[in-house]
Design an enzyme around this catalytic site. Structure first.
Site, mmCIF file in Angstrom:
data_model
loop_
_atom_site.group_PDB
_atom_site.id
_atom_site.type_symbol
_atom_site.label_atom_id
_atom_site.label_comp_id
_atom_site.label_asym_id
_atom_site.label_seq_id
_atom_site.Cartn_x
_atom_site.Cartn_y
_atom_site.Cartn_z
ATOM 1 N N LYS A 137 0.821 -1.169 0.080
ATOM 2 C CA LYS A 137 -0.061 0.039 -0.015
ATOM 3 C C LYS A 137 0.801 1.100 0.104
ATOM 4 O O LYS A 137 0.399 2.325 -0.427
ATOM 5 C CB LYS A 137 -0.853 0.266 1.265
ATOM 6 N N LYS A 156 -7.374 -10.530 -8.455
ATOM 7 C CA LYS A 156 -8.776 -10.306 -8.086
ATOM 8 C C LYS A 156 -9.184 -9.109 -8.409
ATOM 9 O O LYS A 156 -8.616 -8.090 -8.539
ATOM 10 C CB LYS A 156 -8.487 -10.596 -6.105
ATOM 11 N N LYS A 216 -11.305 -2.896 -5.701
ATOM 12 C CA LYS A 216 -11.409 -1.456 -6.220
ATOM 13 C C LYS A 216 -10.191 -0.645 -5.922
ATOM 14 O O LYS A 216 -10.138 0.310 -6.465
ATOM 15 C CB LYS A 216 -12.337 -0.846 -5.058
#
Ligand code: ADP
Ligand code: NA
Length: 329
Positions: A112, A196, A199
């Protein structure tokens, strides 16, 4: 009854089909057999510096989608994390039991923090797994349904619980178990079916948003990436695109994949896509209507969330009192 806790971050206006089939459907089923607690974890979303109005509206929309999916506030707790201040309190306590090296090994932080670089990322993003441990441990949770990508964070929760119990006595906190959601519930990106559906990392045309315009949903399905040999069969390795479409079809209709493969034998991908688009749109329409009913009745929604927060807070405070007492606070 065995207690289950799970949560999602309010980071989008609409959940996607992966969130729905991989998590919400499971949550709804677990209500029959478990004492279920479901939260919209808005404090976690702060790590992404959202605009206040957007955060507020996404928090409510996310809760509305839990309810539309069938989370039943009469049987389960449904609440917003920031309404229960004990989450932040326990998070601090747990941070004092977490090693720097241990926190540094969390691979999601590295993923992230890629955008900003690790030194540009906020500390909240770094300590996010500790807040997640607090979310879980506050409710004496027995089971946490998580995807494979969250397994490491759940391990941290277990390690912290065992460490605290080792020092302050068994039963200071309950040690949770992971319930890894099965691979069959995993939905892949329509444009890149080995990744996968997500969003945060996905291609907008590769995801199916639960509250999206049906025309756009149908268009995304019809332009899904498949392969060149035009045989409809389930093979996750060789035919990830077609397999993903079959998984979605099966999940939304309850029909088994083998039956679908037999039905489509000798037909073209286009037929499968057109039919699947109809299936998905028909499925999403009542979901959309139910979610909009909650979103458009703010007093009713806030009432449910306030009631959930009050009950959650009672449980959380009892846990925190016990921990404070053992720790000498
Ligand atoms: P995203 O990757 O879109 O940001 P989150 O990480 O917020 O989604 O996931 C919320 C919940 O939905 C988690 O329980 C996660 O395991 C589940 N989930 C997310 N994407 C998928 C997917 N493509 N297939 C199945 N489950 C998923
Ligand atoms: Na994610």
């Amino acid at each position: 009854m065995t207690r289950v806790f799970s949560a999602m971050q309010p980071t989008s206006d609409s959940l996607h089909l992966g969130n729905y089939l991989g998590a919400l459907v499971e949550w709804v089923k677990l209500q029959d057999t478990h004492d279920a607690i479901y939260s919209v974890v808005d404090l976690h979303a702060l790590t992404q510096a959202p605009e206040p109005e957007l955060l507020r509206s996404r928090t409510r929309r996310t809760a509305a989608q839990y309810l539309a999916a069938g989370v039943d506030p009469e049987r389960s707790l449904c609440f917003v994390q920031s309404h229960v201040p004990q989450h932040a309190e326990l998070s601090w306590i747990l941070s004092t039991f977490t090693g720097m090296g241990e926190a540094s090994r969390m691979t999601q932080f590295k993923d992230k923090a890629q955008k900003t670089g690790e030194s540009g990322a906020n500390v909240g993003l770094f300590t996010y797994p500790i807040l997640m441990a607090a979310d879980i441990l506050l409710y004496d949770t027995d089971v946490v349904p998580v995807g494979e990508d969250q397994r490491q964070h759940l391990e941290l929760s277990r390690d912290l619980a065992q460490r605290i119990n080792g020092r302050f006595g068994e039963g200071t906190v309950m040690v949770p178990e992971a319930h890894i959601v099965k691979e069959t519930a995993k939905i892949y990106d329509l444009q890149d079916p080995v990744k996968k559906m997500s969003k945060s990392t996905g291609n907008p045309k590769g995801i199916i948003e639960m509250l999206d315009d049906p025309k756009k949903v149908a268009k995304n399905i019809k332009s899904a990436v498949t392969d060149l040999d035009s045989v409809i069969r389930f093979d996750r390795e060789a035919k990830p695109g077609v397999s993903n479409l079959l998984t979605i079809y099966s999940a939304l209709t309850g029909r088994d994949v083998d039956g679908l493969v037999a039905e489509y034998e000798g037909r073209m991908y286009g037929h499968l896509k057109v039919d699947l688009a109809d299936v998905v749109v028909a499925y999403l329409t009542p979901f959309h209507d139910a979610a909009m009913e909650w979103i458009e009745s703010p007093e009713r929604l806030d009432g449910v969330l306030a009631q959930g927060a009050a009950k959650a807070s009672t449980i959380a405070q009892a846990t925190l009192d016990r921990i404070y007492d053992r720790l000498g606070l």
